[in-house]
Design an enzyme around this catalytic site. Structure first.
Site, PDB file in Angstrom:
ATOM      1  N   ASN A 214     -14.116 -64.398  27.361  1.00  0.00           N
ATOM      2  CA  ASN A 214     -14.800 -64.107  26.093  1.00  0.00           C
ATOM      3  C   ASN A 214     -13.906 -64.493  24.919  1.00  0.00           C
ATOM      4  OD1 ASN A 214     -13.097 -61.752  25.341  1.00  0.00           O
ATOM      5  ND2 ASN A 214     -13.972 -60.942  27.231  1.00  0.00           N
ATOM      6  N   ASP A 283     -17.058 -57.492  31.486  1.00  0.00           N
ATOM      7  CA  ASP A 283     -17.850 -56.423  32.095  1.00  0.00           C
ATOM      8  C   ASP A 283     -18.231 -56.754  33.539  1.00  0.00           C
ATOM      9  OD1 ASP A 283     -17.805 -54.680  29.974  1.00  0.00           O
ATOM     10  OD2 ASP A 283     -19.476 -55.672  28.962  1.00  0.00           O
ATOM     11  N   PRO A 310     -14.862 -52.300  36.678  1.00  0.00           N
ATOM     12  CA  PRO A 310     -14.671 -50.916  36.248  1.00  0.00           C
ATOM     13  C   PRO A 310     -14.415 -50.865  34.739  1.00  0.00           C
ATOM     14  CG  PRO A 310     -12.730 -51.737  37.412  1.00  0.00           C
ATOM     15  CD  PRO A 310     -13.787 -52.789  37.537  1.00  0.00           C
ATOM     16  N   ASP A 311     -14.778 -49.747  34.127  1.00  0.00           N
ATOM     17  CA  ASP A 311     -14.479 -49.550  32.703  1.00  0.00           C
ATOM     18  C   ASP A 311     -13.083 -48.928  32.623  1.00  0.00           C
ATOM     19  OD1 ASP A 311     -14.280 -48.505  30.066  1.00  0.00           O
ATOM     20  OD2 ASP A 311     -16.451 -48.709  29.903  1.00  0.00           O
ATOM     21  N   ILE A 312     -12.139 -49.711  32.154  1.00  0.00           N
ATOM     22  CA  ILE A 312     -10.727 -49.308  32.218  1.00  0.00           C
ATOM     23  C   ILE A 312     -10.463 -48.071  31.369  1.00  0.00           C
ATOM     24  CG2 ILE A 312      -8.367 -50.087  31.707  1.00  0.00           C
ATOM     25  CD1 ILE A 312      -9.589 -53.005  32.224  1.00  0.00           C
ATOM     26  N   PHE A 329     -12.223 -49.227  21.338  1.00  0.00           N
ATOM     27  CA  PHE A 329     -12.823 -50.092  20.320  1.00  0.00           C
ATOM     28  C   PHE A 329     -14.283 -50.319  20.686  1.00  0.00           C
ATOM     29  CE2 PHE A 329      -9.882 -52.109  17.262  1.00  0.00           C
ATOM     30  CZ  PHE A 329      -8.722 -51.437  17.617  1.00  0.00           C
ATOM     31  N   LYS A 343     -20.519 -44.659  22.931  1.00  0.00           N
ATOM     32  CA  LYS A 343     -19.323 -44.986  23.728  1.00  0.00           C
ATOM     33  C   LYS A 343     -18.239 -43.916  23.583  1.00  0.00           C
ATOM     34  CE  LYS A 343     -20.218 -49.869  23.801  1.00  0.00           C
ATOM     35  NZ  LYS A 343     -19.967 -51.188  23.273  1.00  0.00           N
ATOM     36  N   LYS A 347     -17.446 -42.375  27.187  1.00  0.00           N
ATOM     37  CA  LYS A 347     -16.136 -42.761  27.735  1.00  0.00           C
ATOM     38  C   LYS A 347     -15.091 -41.660  27.549  1.00  0.00           C
ATOM     39  CE  LYS A 347     -17.075 -47.667  26.851  1.00  0.00           C
ATOM     40  NZ  LYS A 347     -16.551 -48.932  27.372  1.00  0.00           N
TER      41      LYS A 347
HETATM   42  O1  C5P Z   1     -17.308 -53.395  26.364  1.00  0.00           O
HETATM   43  P1  C5P Z   1     -17.429 -52.148  25.534  1.00  0.00           P
HETATM   44  O2  C5P Z   1     -18.072 -52.382  24.209  1.00  0.00           O
HETATM   45  O3  C5P Z   1     -17.968 -50.987  26.267  1.00  0.00           O
HETATM   46  O4  C5P Z   1     -15.906 -51.783  25.163  1.00  0.00           O
HETATM   47  C1  C5P Z   1     -15.630 -50.627  24.455  1.00  0.00           C
HETATM   48  C2  C5P Z   1     -14.238 -50.145  24.796  1.00  0.00           C
HETATM   49  O5  C5P Z   1     -14.111 -50.071  26.215  1.00  0.00           O
HETATM   50  C3  C5P Z   1     -13.103 -51.000  24.329  1.00  0.00           C
HETATM   51  O6  C5P Z   1     -12.092 -50.111  23.927  1.00  0.00           O
HETATM   52  C4  C5P Z   1     -12.690 -51.787  25.557  1.00  0.00           C
HETATM   53  O7  C5P Z   1     -11.307 -52.091  25.547  1.00  0.00           O
HETATM   54  C5  C5P Z   1     -13.002 -50.805  26.668  1.00  0.00           C
HETATM   55  N1  C5P Z   1     -13.367 -51.424  27.942  1.00  0.00           N
HETATM   56  C6  C5P Z   1     -12.555 -51.254  29.045  1.00  0.00           C
HETATM   57  N2  C5P Z   1     -12.916 -51.796  30.247  1.00  0.00           N
HETATM   58  C7  C5P Z   1     -14.041 -52.522  30.379  1.00  0.00           C
HETATM   59  C8  C5P Z   1     -14.877 -52.716  29.265  1.00  0.00           C
HETATM   60  C9  C5P Z   1     -14.509 -52.154  28.067  1.00  0.00           C
HETATM   61  O8  C5P Z   1     -11.522 -50.609  28.931  1.00  0.00           O
HETATM   62  N3  C5P Z   1     -14.336 -53.042  31.556  1.00  0.00           N
END
Ligand code: C5P
Length: 401
Positions: A214, A283, A310-312, A329, A343, A347
Site C-alpha cells: 500500500n 489487511d 491478524p490485526d496487530i 491510527f 476502531k 481495538k
Molecule cells: O487498517 P485499519 O484502518 O483498521 O488500521 C487502524 C489501526 O490498526 C492502525 O493503527 C494500524 O496500524 C492498525 N492495524 C494493525 N494491524 C492490521 C491492520 C491495522 O495493527 N493488520
C-alpha cells in the site's frame, strides 16, 4: 540562550545568506555566537556581516594572521578555544564538499578542525542541488556522519536557487532555531519510558516476484520514533519496507509481512509502556504463495485468493496490562469520526489519531498531516502541521494519560 555559546559553521553554498538572519536572532536571544566560515563561504558572504551581527570576530582561517582581526583580538589557537567553549556547533549550509571532509575526518580548515576538536554536539544542515544531495557519495557521507553521532537536519523540498526542484533546500530560520533549542534545552519528559512503534506498509508475497502492498511511506511512524528517542524514551521501531532513515538512538526491527510485524511487535510490547501503531499492515495476504512466477497464460482474468491478516494493534491491546497505553491510527476516506471511534472501541485503544487521507497535505507520502486526536472523552482537531510537529503533540497528549 543567555550563557550558551553557539558556533555557526557556514559552508560555501548560496543558502548561507539565510544564516545571517539566524545569527542575528540567536544573538538577540542572548547566545554568544561565533561565526566560522569556510573559504568558499567567504565568496558568498562577508565575514564582516557576521561580525557586525554577532559582535564577535568571524573567523575563516586556522591561521590567526589571516582572520583580519583587530590587533589584540587574536584568539591564538581559535579552533581549540572555540571547540572547548562551544555548547553547540551548527553547520549550515553544509555543502557536499564539506560533508565529505567532515565524514572523512579531515581537519583542513578551521571549521573541520573545530569539529574534530570539540565535545559539543554538532548539528549539520545539508543544503545543495538535489542531484548532488542524491549522489551515492553524498548519501554515504551523510550515513557516516549519522553513525558518528552528528545530528543531521533534513533538507526541505522545493525550488532551489539553481532553479531545480527537489530536496536540498536549507530549512527556514524558524526550523533551524527549533533544532538549536531542542539541542541546547533537551526535553526528556519520556525518559524511563519504553515504547514500541509500528511503521510503514507490509509486503505480502503472491509469488517469488510479486507482492501486495500500500501507499504508506512510514514517515509518520519514523517521526514518532525520532521525537520519542529525542525526548529520552527507549524506542523499538518495527518497520515494513520504507526509504526513511532510521532516527538516531532508535532500535529498528525491519520486517516484510504483517505476520512478521505481529511477532516482532508482540515481543517488544511485552516490556513496553506505550505502543503506537502507525503502520499500515496489509489487511489480507495470499491464501497460498505460488512457488513459481504466476504465468499470464491464455486467460483474460485472474483471481487471487486472500485471507485476513491478524490485526496487530488489536491483538496487543486485547492483552494489555494495567498501565500500558496503546494508540492507533485511522486513515479514512469517508465518515472519519464514526469509523475512527468504532476502531477506538473495537481495538481496545486508549486513543486514535484519525486522518482523512483524501485531504490535501494529509496522509500518505507527504511531509505534513492534519489529524484529529480522539479518546473516549475528547476529539480534538489539530491544524495542518509537519509530521514531526504532529508526533510531538501526540507524545504530549500521551503523557497526560
Ligand atoms: O487498517 P485499519 O484502518 O483498521 O488500521 C487502524 C489501526 O490498526 C492502525 O493503527 C494500524 O496500524 C492498525 N492495524 C494493525 N494491524 C492490521 C491492520 C491495522 O495493527 N493488520
Amino acid at each position: 540562550m543567555t550563557g550558551k555559546t553557539i558556533v555557526l559553521g557556514i559552508g560555501g553554498g548560496i543558502a548561507c545568506y539565510k544564516i545571517a538572519d539566524l545569527a542575528s536572532k540567536i544573538t538577540q536571544n542572548g547566545a554568544d555566537v561565533h561565526a566560522v566560515l569556510t573559504h568558499s563561504a567567504t565568496k558568498f558572504i562577508a565575514p564582516l556581516t557576521f561580525q557586525a551581527l554577532t559582535h564577535n570576530p568571524a573567523l575563516s582561517s586556522l591561521w590567526s594572521e589571516e582572520n583580519n582581526l583587530e590587533s589584540g583580538k587574536s584568539a591564538g589557537m581559535p579552533h581549540i578555544a572555540l571547540a572547548d567553549g562551544a555548547d553547540l556547533i551548527l553547520i549550515a549550509p553544509a555543502t557536499a564538499d564539506l560533508l565529505a571532509r567532515l565524514a572523512g575526518g579531515l581537519g583542513d580548515d578551521l571549521l573541520t578542525t573545530l569539529v574534530l576538536a570539540t565535545r559539543a554536539p554538532v548539528a549539520i544542515a545539508p543544503a545543495m542541488n538535489p542531484t548532488m544531495l542524491a549522489h551515492p557519495a553524498t548519501q554515504k557521507n551523510l550515513e557516516t556522519l549519522r553513525a558518528l553521532g552528528y545530528r543531521i537536519i533534513e533538507p526541505d523540498e522545493g525550488r532551489m536557487a539553481c532553479e531545480h526542484i527537489g530536496s536540498g533546500r536549507l530549512p527556514e530560520t524558524a526550523e533551524l532555531l527549533a533544532h538549536i533549542e531542542a539541542i541546547l534545552f533537551p526535553n526528556l519528559d519520556l525518559a524511563g519510558k519504553t515504547v514500541v512503534i509500528t511503521a510503514g506498509p507490509t509486503r505480502e508475497s503472491l509469488d517469488p516476484v510479486r507482492y501486495l502492498t500500500n501507499r504508506s511511506s512510514g514517515k509518520m511512524g519514523y517521526a514518532l520514533a525520532e521525537v520519542a528517542a529525542r525526548r529520552g524514551a527507549k524506542v523499538t521501531l518495527v518497520s515494513g519496507p520504507t526509504n526513511v532513515q532510521t532516527p538516531q538512538k532508535v532500535e529498528k526491527i525491519g520486517v516484510e509481512t504483517a505476520l512478521q510485524m505481529l511477532e516482532a511487535t508482540q515481543n517488544a510490547f511485552q516490556s513496553a509502556d506505550i505502543m503506537i501503531a502507525a503502520a499500515a499492515p496489509a489487511d489480507f495476504r495470499a491464501r497460498c504463495i505460488e512457488p513459481q512466477k504466476i504465468k499470464r497464460g491464455a486467460c483474460k482474468t485472474a483471481e487471487i485468493s486472500l485471507i485476513a491478516n491478524p490485526d496487530i494493534v488489536a491483538q496487543c491491546a486485547a492483552n494489555k496490562r494495567a498501565g500500558q497505553i496503546v494508540v492507533g491510527f485511522a486513515a479514512e476516506t469517508q465518515n472519519l469520526m464514526k469509523e475512527a471511534r468504532k476502531k477506538l472501541n473495537s481495538k481496545n485503544l486508549d486513543a486514535i489519531v484519525a486522518n482523512d487521507v483524501t485531504q490535501a497535505g494529509a496522509g500518505f507520502d507527504v511531509e505534513t498531516n492534519r489529524v484529529t486526536w480522539i479518546t473516549a472523552q475528547t476529539a480534538q482537531e489539530w491544524p495542518l502541521a509537519t509530521k514531526t510537529e504532529v508526533a510531538a503533540r501526540i507524545w504530549d497528549e500521551i503523557l497526560k494519560f
